[in-house]
Design an enzyme around this catalytic site. Structure first.
Site, PDB file in Angstrom:
ATOM      1  CG  ASN A  10       3.857   6.379   5.660  1.00  0.00           C
ATOM      2  OD1 ASN A  10       3.949   7.448   6.463  1.00  0.00           O
ATOM      3  ND2 ASN A  10       4.175   5.153   6.089  1.00  0.00           N
ATOM      4  CE  LYS A  12       5.945   4.163   3.272  1.00  0.00           C
ATOM      5  NZ  LYS A  12       7.099   3.704   2.369  1.00  0.00           N
ATOM      6  CG  HIS A  96       5.189   1.768   7.579  1.00  0.00           C
ATOM      7  ND1 HIS A  96       6.055   1.087   7.443  1.00  0.00           N
ATOM      8  CD2 HIS A  96       4.142   1.667   6.853  1.00  0.00           C
ATOM      9  CE1 HIS A  96       5.805   1.178   5.936  1.00  0.00           C
ATOM     10  NE2 HIS A  96       4.658   1.830   5.730  1.00  0.00           N
ATOM     11  CD  GLU A  98       8.989   2.293   5.021  1.00  0.00           C
ATOM     12  OE1 GLU A  98       8.874   3.345   5.623  1.00  0.00           O
ATOM     13  OE2 GLU A  98       8.381   2.303   4.222  1.00  0.00           O
ATOM     14  CD  GLU A 167       1.809  -0.102   4.069  1.00  0.00           C
ATOM     15  OE1 GLU A 167       0.828   0.576   3.272  1.00  0.00           O
ATOM     16  OE2 GLU A 167       2.490   0.229   5.166  1.00  0.00           O
ATOM     17  N   GLY A 173       6.843   0.446  -2.036  1.00  0.00           N
ATOM     18  CA  GLY A 173       7.788   1.096  -2.523  1.00  0.00           C
ATOM     19  C   GLY A 173       8.686   0.664  -3.635  1.00  0.00           C
ATOM     20  CB  SER A 212       3.120   0.000  -5.353  1.00  0.00           C
ATOM     21  OG  SER A 212       4.896  -0.209  -4.863  1.00  0.00           O
TER      22      SER A 212
HETATM   23  P1  13P Z   1       4.472   3.191  -1.703  1.00  0.00           P
HETATM   24  O1  13P Z   1       2.988   3.578  -1.887  1.00  0.00           O
HETATM   25  O2  13P Z   1       5.431   4.057  -1.644  1.00  0.00           O
HETATM   26  O3  13P Z   1       4.632   1.720  -1.737  1.00  0.00           O
HETATM   27  O4  13P Z   1       4.567   2.835   0.260  1.00  0.00           O
HETATM   28  C1  13P Z   1       3.775   2.237   0.701  1.00  0.00           C
HETATM   29  C2  13P Z   1       3.300   2.301   2.077  1.00  0.00           C
HETATM   30  O5  13P Z   1       4.621   1.786   3.050  1.00  0.00           O
HETATM   31  C3  13P Z   1       2.482   3.369   2.555  1.00  0.00           C
HETATM   32  O6  13P Z   1       2.875   2.769   4.166  1.00  0.00           O
END
Ligand code: 13P
Length: 250
Positions: A10, A12, A96, A98, A167, A173, A212
Site C-alpha cells: 500500500n 498510500k 483502511h 486512514e 491492521e 506507521g 509495521s
Molecule cells: P506501515 O507498514 O507503514 O505500518 O503501514 C501499514 C498499512 O497501513 C498498510 O495498509
C-alpha cells in the site's frame, strides 16, 4: 489448509512518475518471475495507468487504495469499480483506518464499497483493526468483529471472494508491530467469525496482517497459522525490503 499467501503493498499517498518507475522496475528485476505468493501493488489513483503498463504480463498485480460505493454519477473526486477495472485493477483496499479516520468512512460505507468492488470483479481487501485506546480498554475483539460483521452482512453471499486485513491502528506507521502471538490471536477470531458466515469458505479466505510489517519481522508473522499474507505500507516503498517480504511469504 495453507493458503497461497498474498503480499500487498500500500503505497498510500507516495510516489511520482520517476520514483514509481524505479521502484517497479527494481521489483520486476529482483523477484522470482514465479514467486511462491501473490503480489499486488496498491498505487495512488493517478498512477494506475503508469503502473498498469509497467506490470503488464508480469507476476505483479495492480490494486487501488479505495473504491467508490457508487457506480457512476455526480460524485466529484470518486472513482468507480468499473473505472478501476478499465485499468486492470484486481484488488481494492476498502476501509483502511486512514479512510475511516480522515474521511469518515463507517462500517456501512466500507461494506458498500466491498460490494461495489465485488460487483465489478475486483477483490476487496477489507481492513479492520482497533485503536490503541480500544485495545487498552479491552475492546479489540468487539471492534474487529463489528467491522467485519458489517461486511459479511452485505456480502455474505460472496464472502469467499474477499480478502481481510487485520491492521491494528496503533501498529500502522509507528514501528510498533503486533507480536506474532497478538496478531495470530485476532486472526483466529476473525477466522472463526468467517466460519460462522461460511464454514465451507472460511479456511480459504486470506487474512493479511498489516502494521509495521518489515523485512525483519515478516517471516515470523507469516509463519502464524492464520496469517495468510501482509498489507505493507512503508516497507513497500523500498524495493529490497519489499522483495525480502515477498521471499518470506511461502
Ligand atoms: P506501515 O507498514 O507503514 O505500518 O503501514 C501499514 C498499512 O497501513 C498498510 O495498509
Amino acid at each position: 489448509m495453507t493458503n497461497r499467501k498474498l503480499i500487498a503493498g500500500n503505497w498510500k499517498m507516495n510516489g511520482s512518475l520517476a520514483a514509481n518507475e524505479v521502484l517497479v522496475k527494481a521489483l520486476l528485476q529482483g523477484a522470482d518471475s514465479a514467486p511462491a505468493c501473490d503480489v499486488v501493488l496498491c498505487v495512488p489513483a493517478p498512477y494506475l495507468g503508469q503502473v498498469q503498463a509497467l506490470v503488464a504480463d508480469s507476476h505483479l498485480a495492480l490494486g487501488s487504495q479505495d473504491v467508490s460505493a457508487q457506480t457512476h454519477g455526480a460524485y466529484t473526486g470518486e472513482k468507480s469499480a468499473t473505472m478501476l477495472k478499465d485499468f486492470g485493477v484486481r484488488y481494492a483496499i476498502v476501509g483502511h483506518s486512514e479512510r475511516r479516520q480522515y474521511h469518515g468512512e463507517t462500517d456501512e460505507t466500507v461494506a458498500a464499497k466491498a460490494a461495489a468492488a465485488l460487483g465489478a470483479g475486483i477483490t476487496p481487501i477489507v481492513c479492520v483493526g482497533e485503536t490503541l485506546a480500544e485495545r487498552d480498554a479491552g475492546q479489540t475483539e468487539e471492534v474487529v468483529k463489528r467491522q467485519l460483521a458489517a461486511v459479511i452482512h452485505v456480502n455474505g453471499h460472496c464472502i469467499s471472494e474477499i480478502v481481510v486485513a487485520y491492521e491494528p491502528v496503533w501498529a500502522i506507521g509507528t514501528g510498533k508491530t503486533a507480536s506474532p502471538g497478538q496478531a495470530q490471536a485476532v486472526h483466529a477470531l476473525l477466522r472463526t467469525q468467517l466460519h460462522h458466515a461460511s464454514s465451507e469458505h472460511a479456511p480459504g479466505i486470506r487474512i493479511l496482517y498489516g502494521g509495521s510489517m518489515n523485512a525483519a519481522n515478516a517471516a515470523e508473522l507469516l509463519a502464524q497459522p492464520d496469517i495468510d499474507g501482509g498489507l505493507i505500507g512503508g516497507a513497500s516503498l523500498k524495493a529490497p525490503d519489499f522483495l525480502q517480504i515477498i521471499a518470506a511469504a511461502r
